[in-house]
Design a protein around this motif. Sequence first.
Motif, PDB file in Angstrom:
ATOM      1  N   VAL A   1      45.395  54.012  37.321  1.00  0.00           N
ATOM      2  CA  VAL A   1      44.264  53.412  38.039  1.00  0.00           C
ATOM      3  C   VAL A   1      43.723  54.366  39.105  1.00  0.00           C
ATOM      4  O   VAL A   1      42.503  54.522  39.263  1.00  0.00           O
ATOM      5  CB  VAL A   1      44.671  52.060  38.661  1.00  0.00           C
ATOM      6  CG1 VAL A   1      43.529  51.483  39.488  1.00  0.00           C
ATOM      7  CG2 VAL A   1      45.079  51.074  37.564  1.00  0.00           C
TER       8      VAL A   1
ATOM      9  N   ALA B   1      44.910  45.762  40.256  1.00  0.00           N
ATOM     10  CA  ALA B   1      45.654  46.020  39.024  1.00  0.00           C
ATOM     11  C   ALA B   1      47.095  45.541  39.157  1.00  0.00           C
ATOM     12  O   ALA B   1      47.667  44.972  38.214  1.00  0.00           O
ATOM     13  CB  ALA B   1      45.614  47.513  38.690  1.00  0.00           C
TER      14      ALA B   1
ATOM     15  N   ARG C   1      48.900  42.529  37.000  1.00  0.00           N
ATOM     16  CA  ARG C   1      50.158  42.773  36.274  1.00  0.00           C
ATOM     17  C   ARG C   1      51.250  41.817  36.761  1.00  0.00           C
ATOM     18  O   ARG C   1      52.065  41.338  35.957  1.00  0.00           O
ATOM     19  CB  ARG C   1      50.584  44.229  36.478  1.00  0.00           C
ATOM     20  CG  ARG C   1      51.755  44.648  35.593  1.00  0.00           C
ATOM     21  CD  ARG C   1      51.381  44.561  34.127  1.00  0.00           C
ATOM     22  NE  ARG C   1      52.519  44.827  33.250  1.00  0.00           N
ATOM     23  CZ  ARG C   1      53.461  43.957  32.944  1.00  0.00           C
ATOM     24  NH1 ARG C   1      53.417  42.725  33.472  1.00  0.00           N
ATOM     25  NH2 ARG C   1      54.442  44.260  32.131  1.00  0.00           N
TER      26      ARG C   1
ATOM     27  N   GLN D   1      41.236  48.802  43.936  1.00  0.00           N
ATOM     28  CA  GLN D   1      41.377  48.794  42.471  1.00  0.00           C
ATOM     29  C   GLN D   1      42.854  48.810  42.065  1.00  0.00           C
ATOM     30  O   GLN D   1      43.246  48.182  41.080  1.00  0.00           O
ATOM     31  CB  GLN D   1      40.649  50.005  41.866  1.00  0.00           C
ATOM     32  CG  GLN D   1      39.149  50.014  42.117  1.00  0.00           C
ATOM     33  CD  GLN D   1      38.766  50.759  43.392  1.00  0.00           C
ATOM     34  OE1 GLN D   1      39.563  50.876  44.328  1.00  0.00           O
ATOM     35  NE2 GLN D   1      37.539  51.255  43.427  1.00  0.00           N
TER      36      GLN D   1
END
Length: 391
Positions: free
Chosen positions: A283, A52, A56, A48
Amino acid sequence: MEYKYNFDEVIDRRGTNAYKTDAMKMKIGREGLIPLWVADMDFKAPPQIIEAFRKRIDHGIFGYTIPSKNYYDAIINWLSSQHGWSVSREELSYIPGIVKGIGLAIDHFTNEGDKIIIQPPVYHPFRLVPQAQNRTVVENPLLFDGENYTMDLGGLKKIVSEQQCKILILCNPHNPVGIAWSREVLQEVAEICAAHNVLVISDEIHAEILHNGYKHTPFATVSEKAAQHSITFMAPSKTFNLAGIVCSYAVIKNHDLRKSYYNYLKRAELDQGTLFSYLATEVAYTLCDDWRKEMTAYVWDNVQFVAGYLQKNIPQIKALIPQASFLVWLDCSGLQLDHKALVCLFRDQAGLALNDGATFGSQGAGFMRLNVGCPRSTLEKALRQLKEAVG
Protein backbone atom coordinates in the motif's frame (compact mmCIF):
# COMPACT_ATOMS: atom_id res chain seq x y z
CA MET A 1 2.03 25.24 1.38
CA GLU A 2 -1.50 23.88 1.75
CA TYR A 3 -1.39 20.43 3.31
CA LYS A 4 -3.97 17.76 2.61
CA TYR A 5 -2.71 15.71 5.56
CA ASN A 6 -2.54 16.96 9.15
CA PHE A 7 1.07 16.86 10.29
CA ASP A 8 0.33 19.42 13.01
CA GLU A 9 -1.73 16.96 15.04
CA VAL A 10 -0.10 16.24 18.40
CA ILE A 11 -0.54 12.58 19.36
CA ASP A 12 0.38 11.35 22.84
CA ARG A 13 2.41 8.16 22.38
CA ARG A 14 2.95 7.53 26.09
CA GLY A 15 1.52 4.24 27.31
CA THR A 16 1.61 2.63 23.85
CA ASN A 17 4.96 0.90 24.48
CA ALA A 18 6.58 3.34 22.09
CA TYR A 19 10.34 3.16 22.47
CA LYS A 20 10.53 6.93 22.02
CA THR A 21 8.43 7.65 25.13
CA ASP A 22 8.17 4.51 27.23
CA ALA A 23 11.86 3.53 27.14
CA MET A 24 13.01 7.04 28.02
CA LYS A 25 13.70 6.41 31.72
CA MET A 26 15.55 3.16 31.02
CA LYS A 27 17.68 4.58 28.19
CA ILE A 28 18.11 8.25 29.11
CA GLY A 29 17.58 8.19 32.86
CA ARG A 30 14.64 10.57 33.04
CA GLU A 31 10.96 10.63 32.14
CA GLY A 32 8.82 13.52 30.90
CA LEU A 33 11.33 14.90 28.40
CA ILE A 34 10.19 16.11 24.99
CA PRO A 35 11.02 13.06 22.82
CA LEU A 36 13.17 14.12 19.88
CA TRP A 37 15.50 11.16 19.71
CA VAL A 38 14.43 7.73 18.34
CA ALA A 39 14.29 7.82 14.53
CA ASP A 40 10.59 7.37 13.94
CA MET A 41 8.12 10.17 13.27
CA ASP A 42 5.25 11.46 15.37
CA PHE A 43 2.88 11.59 12.40
CA LYS A 44 0.11 9.10 11.80
CA ALA A 45 0.89 6.68 9.00
CA PRO A 46 -0.78 7.44 5.66
CA PRO A 47 -4.56 6.97 5.89
CA GLN A 48 -4.46 4.56 2.95
CA ILE A 49 -2.36 2.17 5.03
CA ILE A 50 -4.55 2.58 8.11
CA GLU A 51 -7.65 1.86 6.01
CA ALA A 52 -6.04 -1.20 4.42
CA PHE A 53 -5.22 -2.50 7.91
CA ARG A 54 -8.79 -1.89 9.08
CA LYS A 55 -10.19 -3.76 6.11
CA ARG A 56 -7.85 -6.68 6.69
CA ILE A 57 -8.64 -6.72 10.44
CA ASP A 58 -12.36 -6.86 9.65
CA HIS A 59 -11.71 -10.09 7.79
CA GLY A 60 -10.89 -11.56 11.17
CA ILE A 61 -8.52 -14.36 10.21
CA PHE A 62 -4.79 -13.78 10.51
CA GLY A 63 -3.27 -17.08 9.47
CA TYR A 64 -0.01 -17.92 7.75
CA THR A 65 0.60 -15.49 4.91
CA ILE A 66 2.59 -15.55 1.69
CA PRO A 67 3.89 -12.52 -0.21
CA SER A 68 1.72 -11.79 -3.21
CA LYS A 69 2.74 -10.87 -6.74
CA ASN A 70 1.38 -7.39 -5.95
CA TYR A 71 3.85 -7.11 -3.07
CA TYR A 72 6.84 -7.79 -5.30
CA ASP A 73 5.47 -5.66 -8.13
CA ALA A 74 5.02 -2.75 -5.70
CA ILE A 75 8.71 -2.86 -4.73
CA ILE A 76 9.90 -3.34 -8.31
CA ASN A 77 7.78 -0.47 -9.63
CA TRP A 78 8.75 1.79 -6.71
CA LEU A 79 12.48 1.29 -7.24
CA SER A 80 12.02 1.93 -10.94
CA SER A 81 9.91 5.09 -10.55
CA GLN A 82 11.81 6.58 -7.61
CA HIS A 83 15.39 5.66 -8.46
CA GLY A 84 15.45 4.44 -12.05
CA TRP A 85 16.62 1.07 -10.73
CA SER A 86 15.60 -2.08 -12.59
CA VAL A 87 15.21 -4.95 -10.13
CA SER A 88 13.79 -8.43 -10.76
CA ARG A 89 11.72 -10.64 -8.49
CA GLU A 90 14.52 -13.12 -7.82
CA GLU A 91 16.82 -10.30 -6.67
CA LEU A 92 14.47 -9.44 -3.78
CA SER A 93 13.94 -10.96 -0.37
CA TYR A 94 12.10 -9.92 2.76
CA ILE A 95 14.40 -9.46 5.77
CA PRO A 96 13.36 -9.12 9.45
CA GLY A 97 14.74 -5.58 9.82
CA ILE A 98 17.75 -3.78 8.37
CA VAL A 99 19.94 -4.00 11.48
CA LYS A 100 19.08 -7.69 11.71
CA GLY A 101 19.86 -8.04 8.01
CA ILE A 102 23.28 -6.50 8.57
CA GLY A 103 23.93 -8.79 11.53
CA LEU A 104 22.86 -11.84 9.56
CA ALA A 105 25.11 -10.88 6.64
CA ILE A 106 28.07 -10.43 8.99
CA ASP A 107 27.32 -13.81 10.56
CA HIS A 108 27.06 -15.52 7.19
CA PHE A 109 29.91 -13.93 5.24
CA THR A 110 32.55 -13.43 7.96
CA ASN A 111 34.17 -15.19 10.89
CA GLU A 112 35.10 -14.05 14.39
CA GLY A 113 37.99 -11.61 14.27
CA ASP A 114 37.29 -10.50 10.69
CA LYS A 115 37.43 -6.77 10.03
CA ILE A 116 34.35 -4.65 9.30
CA ILE A 117 34.73 -1.04 8.13
CA ILE A 118 32.43 1.75 9.33
CA GLN A 119 32.51 5.51 8.67
CA PRO A 120 31.73 7.41 11.89
CA PRO A 121 30.04 9.41 13.14
CA VAL A 122 27.50 6.84 12.02
CA TYR A 123 24.39 4.98 13.15
CA HIS A 124 25.58 3.17 16.27
CA PRO A 125 24.40 -0.40 15.42
CA PHE A 126 26.98 -0.35 12.62
CA ARG A 127 29.57 -0.54 15.40
CA LEU A 128 27.64 -2.40 18.10
CA VAL A 129 26.40 -5.31 15.97
CA PRO A 130 29.84 -6.39 14.63
CA GLN A 131 31.39 -5.96 18.06
CA ALA A 132 28.70 -8.17 19.61
CA GLN A 133 29.57 -10.79 16.99
CA ASN A 134 33.28 -10.63 17.94
CA ARG A 135 34.31 -8.96 14.71
CA THR A 136 36.95 -6.24 14.57
CA VAL A 137 35.55 -2.80 13.73
CA VAL A 138 37.86 -0.61 11.63
CA GLU A 139 37.01 3.08 11.47
CA ASN A 140 37.36 5.30 8.42
CA PRO A 141 35.94 8.53 9.91
CA LEU A 142 34.23 11.13 7.77
CA LEU A 143 36.15 14.36 7.27
CA PHE A 144 34.64 17.53 8.80
CA ASP A 145 35.83 21.03 7.99
CA GLY A 146 33.55 22.83 10.43
CA GLU A 147 30.83 23.25 7.82
CA ASN A 148 30.52 20.05 5.79
CA TYR A 149 31.28 16.34 5.98
CA THR A 150 32.96 14.40 3.19
CA MET A 151 33.94 10.78 2.82
CA ASP A 152 37.65 10.07 3.34
CA LEU A 153 38.24 8.09 0.15
CA GLY A 154 42.00 8.22 0.61
CA GLY A 155 41.64 6.80 4.09
CA LEU A 156 39.33 4.06 2.79
CA LYS A 157 41.80 3.13 0.06
CA LYS A 158 44.62 2.92 2.59
CA ILE A 159 42.59 0.73 4.96
CA VAL A 160 41.50 -1.80 2.37
CA SER A 161 44.97 -2.00 0.81
CA GLU A 162 46.78 -2.50 4.12
CA GLN A 163 44.25 -4.59 6.06
CA GLN A 164 42.26 -7.67 5.15
CA CYS A 165 38.75 -6.27 5.59
CA LYS A 166 35.71 -8.30 4.64
CA ILE A 167 32.82 -5.80 4.73
CA LEU A 168 32.17 -2.06 4.48
CA ILE A 169 28.87 -0.99 6.02
CA LEU A 170 27.75 2.02 4.01
CA CYS A 171 25.11 4.46 5.26
CA ASN A 172 23.45 5.87 2.12
CA PRO A 173 22.01 8.43 2.83
CA HIS A 174 24.19 8.92 5.87
CA ASN A 175 22.78 8.91 9.39
CA PRO A 176 23.30 11.15 11.37
CA VAL A 177 24.89 13.79 9.13
CA GLY A 178 22.24 13.58 6.38
CA ILE A 179 24.42 13.30 3.27
CA ALA A 180 22.93 11.85 0.08
CA TRP A 181 26.17 10.50 -1.37
CA SER A 182 26.86 11.49 -4.97
CA ARG A 183 27.22 9.01 -7.80
CA GLU A 184 30.89 9.99 -8.17
CA VAL A 185 31.71 9.24 -4.52
CA LEU A 186 29.87 5.92 -4.64
CA GLN A 187 31.66 4.94 -7.86
CA GLU A 188 34.99 5.52 -6.14
CA VAL A 189 33.87 3.45 -3.15
CA ALA A 190 32.90 0.65 -5.53
CA GLU A 191 36.29 0.74 -7.26
CA ILE A 192 38.18 0.66 -3.96
CA CYS A 193 36.14 -2.15 -2.45
CA ALA A 194 35.93 -4.31 -5.58
CA ALA A 195 39.71 -4.14 -6.01
CA HIS A 196 40.15 -5.85 -2.63
CA ASN A 197 37.01 -8.02 -2.66
CA VAL A 198 35.34 -6.06 0.15
CA LEU A 199 31.59 -6.64 0.31
CA VAL A 200 29.58 -3.41 0.63
CA ILE A 201 26.42 -3.60 2.72
CA SER A 202 24.44 -0.47 1.84
CA ASP A 203 21.77 0.67 4.29
CA GLU A 204 19.41 2.84 2.22
CA ILE A 205 16.50 3.20 4.62
CA HIS A 206 16.35 7.03 4.31
CA ALA A 207 16.37 6.92 0.50
CA GLU A 208 12.98 8.54 -0.11
CA ILE A 209 13.13 11.58 2.18
CA LEU A 210 15.24 13.97 0.11
CA HIS A 211 15.47 17.74 0.42
CA ASN A 212 16.31 20.78 -1.63
CA GLY A 213 16.69 19.02 -4.97
CA TYR A 214 19.03 16.25 -3.82
CA LYS A 215 18.61 12.78 -5.29
CA HIS A 216 19.25 9.35 -3.87
CA THR A 217 21.62 7.09 -5.78
CA PRO A 218 21.37 3.39 -4.91
CA PHE A 219 24.91 2.10 -4.47
CA ALA A 220 24.35 -0.92 -6.71
CA THR A 221 23.40 1.32 -9.66
CA VAL A 222 26.64 3.28 -9.97
CA SER A 223 28.66 0.60 -11.77
CA GLU A 224 28.79 -3.11 -12.53
CA LYS A 225 31.48 -3.47 -9.87
CA ALA A 226 29.12 -1.92 -7.32
CA ALA A 227 26.29 -4.23 -8.36
CA GLN A 228 28.48 -7.34 -8.10
CA HIS A 229 30.05 -6.50 -4.73
CA SER A 230 27.09 -5.32 -2.69
CA ILE A 231 23.95 -6.07 -0.75
CA THR A 232 21.35 -3.32 -0.47
CA PHE A 233 18.88 -3.08 2.39
CA MET A 234 15.80 -0.86 2.05
CA ALA A 235 12.37 -0.41 3.65
CA PRO A 236 9.31 1.85 3.57
CA SER A 237 9.49 2.12 7.37
CA LYS A 238 11.24 5.50 7.78
CA THR A 239 9.45 7.13 4.86
CA PHE A 240 5.92 6.09 5.85
CA ASN A 241 6.46 5.78 9.64
CA LEU A 242 6.06 2.01 9.78
CA ALA A 243 9.08 0.97 11.88
CA GLY A 244 7.02 -1.23 14.21
CA ILE A 245 5.59 -3.20 11.27
CA VAL A 246 9.04 -4.45 10.15
CA CYS A 247 8.83 -4.40 6.37
CA SER A 248 12.46 -4.38 5.22
CA TYR A 249 13.87 -6.11 2.17
CA ALA A 250 17.16 -6.87 0.48
CA VAL A 251 18.25 -6.39 -3.13
CA ILE A 252 21.20 -8.44 -4.38
CA LYS A 253 22.31 -8.34 -8.01
CA ASN A 254 25.18 -10.84 -7.81
CA HIS A 255 23.82 -14.35 -8.43
CA ASP A 256 26.24 -16.17 -6.14
CA LEU A 257 25.92 -13.66 -3.29
CA ARG A 258 22.16 -13.77 -3.65
CA LYS A 259 21.92 -17.53 -3.65
CA SER A 260 24.22 -17.83 -0.65
CA TYR A 261 22.55 -15.18 1.50
CA TYR A 262 18.95 -15.92 0.59
CA ASN A 263 19.42 -19.64 1.17
CA TYR A 264 20.94 -18.78 4.54
CA LEU A 265 17.85 -16.74 5.41
CA LYS A 266 15.51 -19.41 4.08
CA ARG A 267 16.97 -22.16 6.26
CA ALA A 268 15.65 -20.45 9.40
CA GLU A 269 12.59 -18.92 7.67
CA LEU A 270 14.07 -15.45 8.18
CA ASP A 271 12.87 -14.50 4.71
CA GLN A 272 9.22 -14.76 5.75
CA GLY A 273 7.36 -11.58 6.65
CA THR A 274 4.06 -11.06 8.38
CA LEU A 275 0.65 -10.36 6.93
CA PHE A 276 0.89 -6.66 7.84
CA SER A 277 4.49 -6.20 6.68
CA TYR A 278 3.57 -7.34 3.18
CA LEU A 279 0.37 -5.30 3.16
CA ALA A 280 2.01 -2.12 4.46
CA THR A 281 4.75 -2.29 1.84
CA GLU A 282 2.32 -2.84 -1.02
CA VAL A 283 0.00 0.00 0.00
CA ALA A 284 2.81 2.43 0.85
CA TYR A 285 4.51 1.96 -2.50
CA THR A 286 1.34 2.04 -4.61
CA LEU A 287 -1.03 4.52 -2.93
CA CYS A 288 0.93 6.84 -0.64
CA ASP A 289 3.41 8.86 -2.68
CA ASP A 290 1.36 12.04 -2.29
CA TRP A 291 1.59 11.60 1.51
CA ARG A 292 5.35 11.11 1.21
CA LYS A 293 5.75 14.31 -0.78
CA GLU A 294 3.73 16.34 1.73
CA MET A 295 5.55 14.80 4.68
CA THR A 296 8.92 15.60 3.11
CA ALA A 297 7.84 19.20 2.50
CA TYR A 298 6.66 19.52 6.11
CA VAL A 299 9.89 18.05 7.44
CA TRP A 300 11.92 20.42 5.24
CA ASP A 301 9.98 23.34 6.69
CA ASN A 302 10.83 22.02 10.16
CA VAL A 303 14.51 21.80 9.23
CA GLN A 304 14.50 25.40 8.09
CA PHE A 305 12.59 26.50 11.18
CA VAL A 306 15.16 24.87 13.47
CA ALA A 307 18.11 26.32 11.56
CA GLY A 308 16.59 29.81 11.55
CA TYR A 309 15.61 29.71 15.22
CA LEU A 310 19.06 28.60 16.31
CA GLN A 311 20.81 31.19 14.18
CA LYS A 312 18.68 33.95 15.63
CA ASN A 313 18.33 32.85 19.25
CA ILE A 314 21.06 30.31 20.06
CA PRO A 315 23.92 31.01 17.63
CA GLN A 316 26.27 28.82 19.67
CA ILE A 317 24.40 25.82 18.21
CA LYS A 318 24.49 25.31 14.45
CA ALA A 319 22.19 23.00 12.50
CA LEU A 320 23.89 21.13 9.68
CA ILE A 321 21.25 21.12 6.97
CA PRO A 322 20.49 17.52 5.95
CA GLN A 323 20.22 16.54 2.31
CA ALA A 324 18.05 13.58 3.37
CA SER A 325 15.99 12.26 6.31
CA PHE A 326 14.13 13.89 9.22
CA LEU A 327 17.26 13.99 11.39
CA VAL A 328 19.29 17.14 12.02
CA TRP A 329 22.90 17.00 13.27
CA LEU A 330 23.53 19.85 15.69
CA ASP A 331 27.03 21.25 16.09
CA CYS A 332 27.11 22.46 19.70
CA SER A 333 30.82 23.30 19.84
CA GLY A 334 30.01 27.00 20.18
CA LEU A 335 28.67 26.34 23.68
CA GLN A 336 32.21 25.40 24.73
CA LEU A 337 30.99 22.61 27.01
CA ASP A 338 32.55 19.22 27.52
CA HIS A 339 30.34 16.47 26.16
CA LYS A 340 28.99 15.31 29.51
CA ALA A 341 27.92 18.87 30.35
CA LEU A 342 26.36 19.21 26.89
CA VAL A 343 24.22 16.11 27.40
CA CYS A 344 23.15 17.39 30.83
CA LEU A 345 22.21 20.76 29.33
CA PHE A 346 19.79 19.20 26.86
CA ARG A 347 18.41 16.56 29.22
CA ASP A 348 18.40 18.08 32.70
CA GLN A 349 18.14 21.79 32.04
CA ALA A 350 16.20 21.98 28.76
CA GLY A 351 14.08 18.86 29.38
CA LEU A 352 14.76 17.40 25.95
CA ALA A 353 15.52 13.87 24.81
CA LEU A 354 17.92 13.98 21.84
CA ASN A 355 20.46 11.41 20.72
CA ASP A 356 23.83 11.95 22.33
CA GLY A 357 26.24 12.61 19.47
CA ALA A 358 28.99 10.49 21.05
CA THR A 359 26.89 7.34 20.63
CA PHE A 360 27.63 7.64 16.90
CA GLY A 361 31.36 7.45 17.63
CA SER A 362 33.94 9.59 19.38
CA GLN A 363 33.75 11.94 16.38
CA GLY A 364 30.22 12.86 17.54
CA ALA A 365 31.35 14.45 20.79
CA GLY A 366 30.07 18.03 20.88
CA PHE A 367 27.09 17.15 18.67
CA MET A 368 23.48 16.13 19.30
CA ARG A 369 21.02 14.50 16.88
CA LEU A 370 17.58 16.10 16.64
CA ASN A 371 14.52 14.37 15.16
CA VAL A 372 12.31 16.94 13.41
CA GLY A 373 9.71 14.41 12.25
CA CYS A 374 7.13 15.89 14.59
CA PRO A 375 4.49 18.67 14.74
CA ARG A 376 5.89 22.20 14.52
CA SER A 377 4.44 23.06 17.93
CA THR A 378 6.62 20.35 19.50
CA LEU A 379 9.73 21.88 17.98
CA GLU A 380 8.71 25.39 19.01
CA LYS A 381 8.31 24.31 22.64
CA ALA A 382 11.56 22.36 22.60
CA LEU A 383 13.58 25.23 21.19
CA ARG A 384 12.10 27.70 23.67
CA GLN A 385 13.16 25.39 26.50
CA LEU A 386 16.63 25.03 24.98
CA LYS A 387 16.97 28.81 24.62
CA GLU A 388 16.04 29.29 28.29
CA ALA A 389 18.50 26.60 29.37
CA VAL A 390 21.37 28.09 27.37
CA GLY A 391 20.48 31.55 28.64
